[in-house]
Motif scaffolding. Structure first.
Motif, PDB file in Angstrom:
ATOM      1  N   VAL A 110       0.824  -1.206   0.000  1.00 23.84           N
ATOM      2  CA  VAL A 110       0.000   0.000   0.000  1.00 23.84           C
ATOM      3  C   VAL A 110       0.860   1.257   0.000  1.00 23.84           C
ATOM      4  N   GLY A 111       1.862   1.312   0.876  1.00 23.89           N
ATOM      5  CA  GLY A 111       2.711   2.495   0.970  1.00 23.89           C
ATOM      6  C   GLY A 111       4.115   2.216   0.483  1.00 23.89           C
ATOM      7  N   SER A 112       5.051   3.095   0.848  1.00 25.35           N
ATOM      8  CA  SER A 112       6.423   2.972   0.367  1.00 25.35           C
ATOM      9  C   SER A 112       7.201   1.884   1.090  1.00 25.35           C
ATOM     10  N   CYS A 113       6.676   1.398   2.208  1.00 26.92           N
ATOM     11  CA  CYS A 113       7.387   0.387   2.997  1.00 26.92           C
ATOM     12  C   CYS A 113       6.585  -0.901   3.069  1.00 26.92           C
ATOM     13  N   SER A 114       7.265  -1.992   2.902  1.00 23.30           N
ATOM     14  CA  SER A 114       6.633  -3.300   3.001  1.00 23.30           C
ATOM     15  C   SER A 114       7.663  -4.296   3.505  1.00 23.30           C
ATOM     16  N   LEU A 115       7.200  -5.350   4.157  1.00 23.64           N
ATOM     17  CA  LEU A 115       8.092  -6.394   4.645  1.00 23.64           C
ATOM     18  C   LEU A 115       7.837  -7.727   3.955  1.00 23.64           C
ATOM     19  N   SER A 116       7.155  -7.678   2.836  1.00 24.93           N
ATOM     20  CA  SER A 116       6.880  -8.912   2.106  1.00 24.93           C
ATOM     21  C   SER A 116       8.180  -9.557   1.645  1.00 24.93           C
ATOM     22  N   PRO A 117       8.352 -10.862   1.886  1.00 18.81           N
ATOM     23  CA  PRO A 117       9.567 -11.538   1.417  1.00 18.81           C
ATOM     24  C   PRO A 117       9.609 -11.689  -0.096  1.00 18.81           C
ATOM     25  N   ARG A 118       8.480 -11.442  -0.747  1.00 20.72           N
ATOM     26  CA  ARG A 118       8.435 -11.513  -2.210  1.00 20.72           C
ATOM     27  C   ARG A 118       8.599 -10.136  -2.839  1.00 20.72           C
ATOM     28  N   GLY A 119       8.621  -9.103  -1.993  1.00 24.11           N
ATOM     29  CA  GLY A 119       8.676  -7.746  -2.514  1.00 24.11           C
ATOM     30  C   GLY A 119       9.841  -6.957  -1.975  1.00 24.11           C
ATOM     31  N   ASP A 120       9.565  -6.147  -0.953  1.00 28.33           N
ATOM     32  CA  ASP A 120      10.532  -5.135  -0.526  1.00 28.33           C
ATOM     33  C   ASP A 120      11.632  -5.632   0.393  1.00 28.33           C
ATOM     34  N   TRP A 121      11.408  -6.711   1.128  1.00 30.45           N
ATOM     35  CA  TRP A 121      12.357  -7.036   2.193  1.00 30.45           C
ATOM     36  C   TRP A 121      12.768  -8.503   2.135  1.00 30.45           C
ATOM     37  N   ARG A 122      14.027  -8.722   1.810  1.00 32.86           N
ATOM     38  CA  ARG A 122      14.592 -10.063   1.819  1.00 32.86           C
ATOM     39  C   ARG A 122      15.761 -10.066   2.807  1.00 32.86           C
ATOM     40  N   MET A 123      15.607 -10.850   3.852  1.00 31.56           N
ATOM     41  CA  MET A 123      16.597 -10.831   4.931  1.00 31.56           C
ATOM     42  C   MET A 123      16.739 -12.245   5.485  1.00 31.56           C
ATOM     43  N   PRO A 124      17.956 -12.709   5.732  1.00 34.57           N
ATOM     44  CA  PRO A 124      18.111 -14.035   6.333  1.00 34.57           C
ATOM     45  C   PRO A 124      17.574 -14.058   7.756  1.00 34.57           C
ATOM     46  N   SER A 125      16.911 -15.124   8.094  1.00 34.26           N
ATOM     47  CA  SER A 125      16.296 -15.220   9.420  1.00 34.26           C
ATOM     48  C   SER A 125      17.326 -15.333  10.532  1.00 34.26           C
ATOM     49  N   ASP A 126      18.549 -15.705  10.183  1.00 34.93           N
ATOM     50  CA  ASP A 126      19.576 -15.878  11.214  1.00 34.93           C
ATOM     51  C   ASP A 126      20.635 -14.780  11.160  1.00 34.93           C
ATOM     52  N   ALA A 127      20.288 -13.616  10.602  1.00 38.80           N
ATOM     53  CA  ALA A 127      21.230 -12.488  10.574  1.00 38.80           C
ATOM     54  C   ALA A 127      21.465 -11.968  11.997  1.00 38.80           C
ATOM     55  N   SER A 128      22.685 -11.504  12.244  1.00 38.85           N
ATOM     56  CA  SER A 128      23.051 -11.013  13.574  1.00 38.85           C
ATOM     57  C   SER A 128      22.720  -9.529  13.714  1.00 38.85           C
TER      58      SER A 128
END
Length: 659
Positions: free
Chosen positions: A619-637
């Motif tokens: 909807v807005g400029s920020c999203s946490l979808s793993p298919r869209g805006d945010w790809r991050m390893p689950s075990d990052a420190s």
């Protein structure tokens, strides 16, 4: 510079036409004022040394000699100053006259940038006097003011803290402004020395032009236009000046002021560079062959004794606009959400949609979106099945609001208590029902999700998720509980905005009865209601007491996702935004630091929940979808981020996790 901010200014001196001595006094006064305010780069108007409206006097040798002598005087004046000044001056070279910007710092002219597009239409006759920079070969240097000075339109200048480029007045109005190429050559900020005259409606058009160019280039843009004292023989110059950053107006001058003006603000160069790194289209526009034609001139390191002060306001609620823009934003968001849901309903040929209705903000918004989608599809609202699932922590207030709202909106109501099933589950696990730990809480959340999933299958529908962006950022959801659905309509709506959306719906989508219910929901403390109420029947488990104020977390989230700022800078901005002088609640620096640490710890440890999110519309400029805006390893420190906030005498607060 501090935390990526560089202080810049646009100055509008009073002038006398063809009186260089008077004009240089005014310019020196503005330079001294800018120096006192810690300005790093100062932009003055086009031909400020002579005044713009000299007409055929530009063909008089005396005026040209006076201009050069005055510039020499200005150079001497600048010798003990830290501010870099961009001053408009006519320059004679090879039997031609150029309308130039001179870059002056500490007694030296570092470069001359001539005007490229010379207007010669309607009231403009500049080609009568001036020649375009396009006739100059690359690498031109001339003896001027006792120095050898480069003169070219293809110059960019690097300071300690930024790189900038220059264009002059009409250049901005051209189909392909020089600033397009300057930005690709590395300029973070564009300075425009201008003398555009005033006409009805022109001010707004020019303002939009400046804002639009700064947005297109992902750049800062500083515009200084001529003002009082220019000839009014045929034209009027109102003294327009703007400081913009990526489409946002930071400061502007007062039009028609009959005095000199100096407007200052801080451009966040770090933010602009982050935007450019993220926006791959900017990099794709890079033309190595073109950029090789540009010369980068390094200025002296900037060193000022004036303490840096941030004067630009920092919005405490970056996701929430103000005034009429908020109404427009709310309507637009509801339409985006409802269209997304309508398409999913049509695609799946669902007979119903199922929503767990708690009487809280998120489920209320999801219900309103579903109603809007059904109305747009011209389907009976009874196809929306709202299920209220009272448990051990459900209060009369939320239960009553949930049932009343469903009745008022005309949806199908089902009530299924989770208490018997969860009690049996505790017995099967051998868990003491009086121990209110994570097992106690999460068992309730997962039981509710199981009911919703099975009810949706029973009724030929799918479950509409209610969780919002803020909860996803903090991991404030039970894995495979309220964390899961078939379609999450609120997935990119931050909590601070959810409240405004429900308030907007109360004013614009509701009858009197449902309006009253909606407004009470807005006023209800945010809670998962998984812990029994207090002795008076009031909510005991308040989310913001456990994980911190959502207005702080949404602020942190915005700067993490949009710009990737380091924690120290986010802390600096938050202390400014929440100091009680702006539009945010007042928090002490210690409180802000506490919850910022909590935010980063949870943001890193809870990524595994975001890695398997259901579909949901951005909807807005920020999203946490793993298919869209945010790809991050689950075990990052998170160690480096937390260490960035560490001080010697402060301990790290404990964090309540919601697994």
């Amino acid at each position: 510079m501090q935390n990526g901010f560089i202080k810049v200014a646009a100055a509008i001196p009073s002038v006398k036409v063809a009186d260089c001595s008077f004009n240089i006094q005014q310019i020196e006064s503005l330079m001294a004022s800018a120096e006192g305010q810690g300005v790093e780069i100062l932009c003055l108007p086009e031909l400020a040394i002579t005044a713009y409206t000299c007409q055929d006097l530009f063909q008089q040798q005396l005026l040209l000699d006076e201009a050069e002598a005055s510039l020499l005087k200005l150079m001497e004046f600048s010798r003990n100053l830290n501010v870099t000044a961009l001053v408009g001056v006519p320059i004679a070279y090879n039997s031609m006259l150029f309308n130039c910007a001179a870059v002056i710092q500490r007694g030296k002219v570092y470069g001359l940038v001539p005007k490229t597009y010379i207007p010669n239409y309607k009231e403009f006759y500049e080609k009568r006097w001036f020649t375009s920079a396009q006739v100059l070969a690359n690498g031109v240097e001339l003896r001027f003011c006792g120095q050898t000075v480069p003169m070219s339109k293809n110059l960019v200048f690097s300071t300690t803290h930024c790189t900038f480029g220059i264009e002059i007045c009409e250049d901005l109005w051209a189909p392909v402004p020089p600033s397009n190429h300057l930005a690709l050559a590395g300029a973070d900020i564009i300075f425009n020395l201008s003398a555009s005259n005033e006409l009805i409606g022109k001010a707004q058009y020019l303002r939009n032009l400046v804002l639009g160019q700064s947005a297109r280039l992902l750049a800062g843009y500083v515009y200084a236009g001529s003002g009082y004292g220019e000839s009014t023989q045929d034209l009027v110059f109102s003294g327009r000046a703007f400081i913009a950053e990526n489409g946002a107006l930071l400061a502007q001058a007062e039009r028609f002021a009959m005095r000199e003006q100096l407007i200052c603000s801080e451009i966040d160069v770090e933010r602009l560079r982050a935007e450019r790194r993220t926006n791959t289209t900017f990099a794709n526009a890079f033309d190595n062959e073109l950029v090789q034609n540009y010369r980068n001139i390094e200025l002296e390191p900037y060193a000022s004794n004036v303490p840096f002060t941030l004067t630009r306001p920092i919005d405490a609620h970056p996701f929430v606009p103000e005034g009429y823009e908020l109404d427009e934003r709310c309507e637009e968001i509801i339409c985006i959400q409802s269209e997304a849901l309508a398409r999913r309903i049509e695609h799946t040929r669902a007979k119903t949609v199922v929503i767990g209705i708690s009487g809280g903000l998120d489920s209320t918004l999801a219900l309103l979106v579903a109603v809007h989608a059904f109305d747009r599809l011209e389907r009976d609202r009874r196809g929306i099945v709202g299920i209220t699932m009272p448990g051990f922590g459900t209060t009369d207030r939320t239960y009553t609001n949930a049932t009343n709202l469903m009745k008022e909106l005309g949806v199908t109501i089902r009530e299924i208590s989770i208490a018997p099933a969860v009690t049996q589950h505790f017995m099967d696990l051998g868990h003491d029902i009086n121990v209110h730990d994570l097992t106690y809480e999460n068992s309730q959340a997962r039981e509710r999700t199981q009911i919703l999933m099975d009810a949706a299958g029973q009724m030929g529908g799918f479950v509409v998720g209610t969780g919002d962006l803020s909860e996803l950022a903090l991991g404030w959801a039970t894995y495979n509980g309220d964390h899961m659905s078939m379609y999450g309509v609120n997935a990119s709506i931050p909590k601070t905005l959810v409240k405004h959306l429900v308030s907007w719906a109360a004013r614009n989508m509701a009858d009197e009865a449902s309006r009253t219910t909606l407004l009470d929901i807005v006023d209800t403390p945010i809670s998962p209601e998984l812990i029994p109420a207090d002795e008076n029947g009031n909510i005991k488990q308040v989310t913001e007491d456990l994980v911190g104020p959502y207005e702080l977390h949404d602020f942190f989230l915005y700067y993490v996702l949009r710009f990737g700022f380091r924690p120290q800078k986010i802390y600096y901005l938050a202390c400014r935004a929440f100091d009680g002088t702006g539009n945010g609640t007042a928090y002490t620096n210690e409180v802000i630091l506490k919850w910022l640490r909590t935010f980063f710890r949870r943001f890193f440890t809870q990524q595994f929940k975001r890695s398997c999110l259901p579909d949901g519309p951005k909807v807005g400029s920020c999203s946490l979808s793993p298919r869209g805006d945010w790809r991050m390893p689950s075990d990052a420190s998170s160690d480096a981020w937390l260490a960035d906030l560490e001080t010697e005498d402060e301990s790290t607060p404990s964090v309540v996790e919601n697994a």
